[in-house]
Design a protein around this motif. Structure first.
Motif, short mmCIF file in Angstrom:
data_model
loop_
_atom_site.label_atom_id
_atom_site.label_comp_id
_atom_site.label_asym_id
_atom_site.label_seq_id
_atom_site.Cartn_x
_atom_site.Cartn_y
_atom_site.Cartn_z
N VAL A 48 0.86 -1.19 0.00
CA VAL A 48 0.00 0.00 0.00
C VAL A 48 0.89 1.23 0.00
N ASN A 49 0.65 2.15 -0.96
CA ASN A 49 1.49 3.33 -1.11
C ASN A 49 0.64 4.58 -0.95
N GLN A 50 1.06 5.45 -0.04
CA GLN A 50 0.27 6.65 0.25
C GLN A 50 0.18 7.58 -0.96
N GLU A 51 1.19 7.53 -1.85
CA GLU A 51 1.16 8.38 -3.04
C GLU A 51 0.07 7.95 -4.03
N LEU A 52 -0.51 6.78 -3.81
CA LEU A 52 -1.56 6.30 -4.71
C LEU A 52 -2.95 6.52 -4.14
N LYS A 53 -3.03 7.00 -2.91
CA LYS A 53 -4.32 7.24 -2.29
C LYS A 53 -5.08 8.33 -3.05
N GLY A 54 -6.32 8.06 -3.38
CA GLY A 54 -7.15 9.03 -4.08
C GLY A 54 -7.00 8.98 -5.59
N TYR A 55 -6.12 8.11 -6.09
CA TYR A 55 -5.93 7.98 -7.53
C TYR A 55 -6.55 6.68 -8.03
N LYS A 56 -6.66 6.60 -9.35
CA LYS A 56 -7.16 5.39 -9.99
C LYS A 56 -6.02 4.74 -10.78
N SER A 57 -6.23 3.48 -11.14
CA SER A 57 -5.25 2.74 -11.94
C SER A 57 -5.97 2.05 -13.08
N ARG A 58 -5.58 2.36 -14.31
CA ARG A 58 -6.23 1.73 -15.47
C ARG A 58 -5.98 0.23 -15.50
N LEU A 59 -4.79 -0.19 -15.13
CA LEU A 59 -4.49 -1.61 -15.14
C LEU A 59 -5.30 -2.33 -14.07
N PHE A 60 -5.43 -1.72 -12.90
CA PHE A 60 -6.25 -2.32 -11.84
C PHE A 60 -7.70 -2.43 -12.29
N GLU A 61 -8.20 -1.40 -12.96
CA GLU A 61 -9.58 -1.43 -13.46
C GLU A 61 -9.75 -2.51 -14.52
N GLU A 62 -8.70 -2.74 -15.30
CA GLU A 62 -8.75 -3.80 -16.30
C GLU A 62 -8.80 -5.17 -15.63
N HIS A 63 -8.03 -5.33 -14.55
CA HIS A 63 -8.01 -6.61 -13.83
C HIS A 63 -9.26 -6.81 -12.98
N PHE A 64 -9.74 -5.73 -12.36
CA PHE A 64 -10.88 -5.81 -11.44
C PHE A 64 -11.88 -4.71 -11.75
N PRO A 65 -12.71 -4.90 -12.77
CA PRO A 65 -13.62 -3.83 -13.23
C PRO A 65 -14.58 -3.32 -12.17
N ASN A 66 -14.91 -4.13 -11.20
CA ASN A 66 -15.93 -3.73 -10.22
C ASN A 66 -15.35 -3.49 -8.83
N SER A 67 -14.04 -3.30 -8.75
CA SER A 67 -13.40 -3.11 -7.44
C SER A 67 -12.80 -1.71 -7.32
N LEU A 68 -12.71 -1.23 -6.09
CA LEU A 68 -12.13 0.08 -5.81
C LEU A 68 -10.62 -0.06 -5.61
#
Length: 561
Positions: free
Chosen positions: A472-492
């Motif tokens: 878990v990286n604090q610099e990623l808090k509040g941001y989105k990830s296109r690759l994560f959305e590709e892997h998990f379309p319905n997850s935050l």
């Protein structure tokens, strides 16, 4: 509104009227009289023209039509000084700011049009339609003809101080976008895209430029100049928006006219690598054989969201398996038409890596330039001529080069750094009780030396893919990830930077901050086997810690289903 009489104040008209070649252009003396008399009639070429602003009289579109027709005529007849003056000052400055020039392309700002790309051909042209757009822009549709082939092309113009000037398509398409500046980049994006621009990914752009400048031997003075001038990076929402801006169906491109990266991928290292190679060479022909052009960009920046190491590793397997041969990649047409890009790009990258290691980067760049020419010339280069030139440059026979390359890709390159281990061997000397991660169920892990080892017990009927999220990286808090959305379309996306995804057949390590696949293991590529143990129904693999900057899944990992 543009008054035709005021167009005389335009520097093009003031100078062109004194130039004899102007009288040879498509704007005849009669047409000039009509233009200056401001009669509200349309030439046939723009009868389909429309206006986004009904208050604009038809004569304004007529003026733009004549302006563009004269630009095309002047440029085609070699009156380049007058033709250049019809481009906006901004376009001219952006074209020249990095010092990159292309041989036989006198008007770089128009390098994407058939007028420049096929200067040696007997081209004719006609303006088919014109459209007024909002905020003072206009779009003109031109058809270039080369024999029986018709090539459509769009020109954009922008009103400034009552006159119209040629501009780049992105000037219209990205108007109103916000701008974020970094050490080397000027990133253009919509407000919606801002949520994908996390600090780690942004910093990786500048870090990539620094690292590749070192590889390409770009001087510190040139790097300083680049940090001053900046690289324009247009971050699009998808490939469709890239197509609208750049006129190319692709995830992203390096636009030669404006030296901009126009892409729906962030960060797009491959296209940045294309720019940096041209920035290093400064002057080169417009077309490079893909063996060197795409090979070098893939070797430096990877491709399609995969790191160079993964692609080089896969290339070695594909060449060993004779799925492709280097001979198939020499000529331009077979490279693109006969071999899938998933094969051709990685194998070309491995060949470039081989050449660089045998010689040096300067020799590879010299070969890059030698295998560049006009489009018709590179299209006509034969495999025999290409291989002969490569042999001459390296001081070897082509037969010897192929033989040595075969020895190279048949060696144990171990590039991906994601290795499978037989369960029997890892159980004997590794203590998986050191795993302190919670909620991982059937997953057991441990760290030894510079590697993390993973074993997962699978149900005999379980063929689904599992993912271990960690770091878990604090610099990623509040941001989105296109690759994560590709892997998990319905997850935050909760800020987990890395993910280990695996099933019975393969495993991969992913960076959700930069949306890059860092390492990959495919069981069918590994003749030694041992990744999946049928008897115990377990998978086992490991990865090197330098891939994650030392981050391990031993403390904050979760198993995502």
């Amino acid at each position: 509104m543009v008054c035709p009489a005021r167009i005389m104040k335009n520097s093009f008209f003031k100078k062109s009227l004194l130039n004899k070649s102007f009288l040879k252009s498509s704007l005849s003396v009669t047409a000039l009289i009509i233009l200056l008399s401001a009669k509200p009639s349309f030439p046939q070429d723009v009868t389909s023209g429309t206006s986004a602003d009904d208050s604009k009289p038809g004569i304004a579109l007529y003026v733009i039509n004549e302006l563009l027709m004269n630009y095309l005529t002047l440029a085609s007849e070699g009156n380049l000084v007058s033709a250049r003056e019809l481009w906006s000052t901004s376009a001219i400055e952006r074209t020249a700011r990095h010092g990159i020039e292309y041989e036989n392309i006198p008007l770089k700002m128009d390098i994407n049009s058939p007028l420049m790309r096929f200067r040696e051909s007997d081209l004719s042209f006609s303006i088919r339609s014109g459209t007024f757009l909002d905020t003072g822009f206009a779009r003109m549709e031109v058809i270039f003809s080369n024999g029986e082939e018709e090539i459509p092309h769009r020109y954009y113009l922008k009103e400034r101080s009552g006159y119209y000037w040629l501009v780049f398509p992105q000037d219209f398409m990205t108007r109103g976008w916000r701008i974020v500046e970094t050490k080397y980049f000027r990133i253009h994006l919509t407000e919606d895209q801002r949520t994908y621009l996390n600090p780690i990914a942004v910093n990786s752009l500048d870090n990539f430029v620094d690292s590749i400048c070192e590889v390409l031997r770009i001087s510190s003075d040139q790097q300083s100049a680049l940090s001053e001038s900046k690289i324009d990076y247009y971050y699009c929402t998808d490939a469709n928006q890239v197509n609208k801006i750049a006129g190319v169906v692709a995830a992203g491109i390096y636009d030669l006219a404006s030296d901009a990266i126009i892409t729906s991928t962030f960060p797009h290292y491959h296209e940045i690598a294309h720019f940096l190679v041209n920035f290093r060479l400064k002057k080169l022909p417009i077309s490079t054989l893909p063996l060197m052009g795409e090979g070098l960009a893939t070797y430096l920046g990877g491709r399609a969201g995969r790191s160079p190491m993964i692609l080089l590793d896969m290339a070695a397997y594909m060449l060993r398996s004779e799925m492709v041969s280097i001979q198939n990649l020499l000529e331009l047409s077979p490279f693109h038409a006969d071999v899938d890009a998933g094969l051709s790009y990685p194998c070309a990258a491995l060949f470039v890596k081989f050449l660089i290691e045998r010689t040096n980067i300067d020799s590879a760049l010299a070969l890059y330039s030698d295998l560049s020419a006009r489009f018709d010339q590179t299209a006509g280069m034969t495999a025999e001529a290409i291989s002969t030139h490569v042999a001459r440059k390296t001081g070897e026979t082509w037969s010897d080069i192929k033989s040595q390359f075969a020895e190279y890709y048949n060696s144990d390159l171990s590039l991906s750094n994601l290795s499978a281990y037989k369960l029997a061997s890892v159980n004997s000397d590794l203590n998986f009780e050191t795993n302190s991660a919670k909620g991982l169920g059937p997953v057991r892990m441990c760290k030894k030396g510079d590697r993390v080892f993973v074993i997962c017990d699978l149900d005999s009927s379980d063929s689904s893919e599992k993912t271990i999220l960690f770091n878990v990286n604090q610099e990623l808090k509040g941001y989105k990830s296109r690759l994560f959305e590709e892997h998990f379309p319905n997850s935050l996306f909760e800020g987990y930077r890395f993910g280990l995804r695996f099933d019975r057949n393969e495993a991969g390590l992913y960076d959700y901050a930069t949306s890059i696949m860092l390492a990959k293991y495919i069981a069918s590529f590994d003749e030694s086997g041992g990744y999946f143990d049928e008897e115990s129904s377990t998978v086992s693999f490991s990865f090197k810690l330098d891939l994650t900057g030392g981050a391990t899944p031993l403390t904050d990992a979760v198993l995502h289903h």
